[in-house]
Enzyme design. Structure first.
Site, mmCIF file in Angstrom:
data_model
loop_
_atom_site.group_PDB
_atom_site.id
_atom_site.type_symbol
_atom_site.label_atom_id
_atom_site.label_comp_id
_atom_site.label_asym_id
_atom_site.label_seq_id
_atom_site.Cartn_x
_atom_site.Cartn_y
_atom_site.Cartn_z
ATOM 1 N N GLU A 70 36.496 39.784 35.209
ATOM 2 C CA GLU A 70 36.273 41.225 35.319
ATOM 3 C C GLU A 70 36.498 41.648 36.768
ATOM 4 O OE1 GLU A 70 33.285 44.942 34.328
ATOM 5 O OE2 GLU A 70 32.430 42.919 34.335
ATOM 6 N N GLU A 95 33.888 41.317 42.782
ATOM 7 C CA GLU A 95 33.238 42.519 43.317
ATOM 8 C C GLU A 95 33.145 42.393 44.833
ATOM 9 O OE1 GLU A 95 32.289 45.783 43.915
ATOM 10 O OE2 GLU A 95 32.079 45.601 41.747
ATOM 11 N N ASN A 122 38.627 40.832 47.507
ATOM 12 C CA ASN A 122 39.583 41.836 47.075
ATOM 13 C C ASN A 122 40.318 41.319 45.837
ATOM 14 O OD1 ASN A 122 41.319 44.114 47.180
ATOM 15 N ND2 ASN A 122 42.788 42.991 48.418
ATOM 16 N N ASP A 145 37.596 52.646 40.642
ATOM 17 C CA ASP A 145 37.515 53.858 41.456
ATOM 18 C C ASP A 145 38.769 54.698 41.205
ATOM 19 O OD1 ASP A 145 37.418 55.791 43.511
ATOM 20 O OD2 ASP A 145 36.260 54.428 44.778
#
Length: 239
Positions: A70, A95, A122, A145
């Protein structure tokens, strides 16, 4: 000899934020990180991955099993739920925000999700080099985002070039699953992936059905409460 680089060549899809950690979050890093958080060699930034660093999934998880990755796991609600309900699969949460990583570790420990690992890095660097080629059976990108201001859209994760990065990490036949509550980003995702020869649609019509493996989170409810439609996409990695 040239000077060493201090910045990445490509814009990242996040802005690194720092804040004071709560006692529980600090404890998560002290007590739980040795099991859950991967120790990644860095390159030019704290969230970078050294190009020679490689994950050995079989060694890290102690077995060979399907690996689900994920990207942008946030507080970890979706991946902790998935990991705790699918013990025969392995999961990797990517994350960059430490508070989210701490919450994920705390919830995973409470749920007994020992088949989950986290990496503070990243995402494109994880997909492009850290994971062995074809290691992932699925890659999830839920509510990235949106960078909704026009001057910021170049920061979006799913943009031209990203399909090749995701395809490298996915096994042939593997699934790339996406969801967003921003219509223009959904349209961009679909356009970019439709044009990628590495992928084919795994849905009919305009949008995919809601992925039943994605637990409803507070983030998704917030988007719905604001009147935004949730759009899912699913693409299959082809030869």
């Amino acid at each position: 000899m040239s000077e060493p680089r201090t910045f990445r060549d490509e814009p990242v899809s996040f802005v690194r934020r720092s804040g004071r950690m709560s006692e529980a979050q600090e404890r998560a890093f002290e007590e739980l990180a040795p099991h859950y958080l991967l120790d990644v060699p860095r390159d030019v930034a704290w969230t970078s991955v050294h190009p020679e660093a490689r994950l050995d999934p079989a060694s890290e998880y102690g077995r060979e099993a399907p690996l689900i990755v994920e990207v942008g796991s946030g507080q970890g609600h979706a991946i902790v739920h998935a990991a705790s309900s699918r013990p025969d699969d392995d999961f990797l949460a990517v994350e960059v925000f430490r508070a989210g990583l701490a919450r994920t570790m705390l919830d995973a420990d409470k749920a007994g999700a020992r088949n989950l690992r986290l990496v503070e890095a990243n995402a494109p660097e994880v997909l492009s080099s850290y994971l062995p080629a074809g290691a992932a059976s699925e890659v999830w990108i839920f509510f990235p985002d949106p960078w909704h201001k026009k001057r910021h859209t170049k920061r979006r994760l799913v943009r031209p070039g990203f399909p090749q990065t995701a395809a490298r990490a996915l096994a042939v036949g593997g699934m790339l699953r996406l969801a967003t509550d921003w219509e223009d980003y959904a349209l961009q995702m679909r356009e970019v992936l439709d044009e990628a020869p590495e992928f084919e649609r795994a849905f009919e019509g305009e949008w995919a059905e809601r992925f039943d493996g994605r637990v409803m989170t507070a983030f998704e409810r917030k988007g719905i409460a604001k009147g935004r439609d949730i759009r899912d996409l699913a693409y299959r990695r082809v030869q």
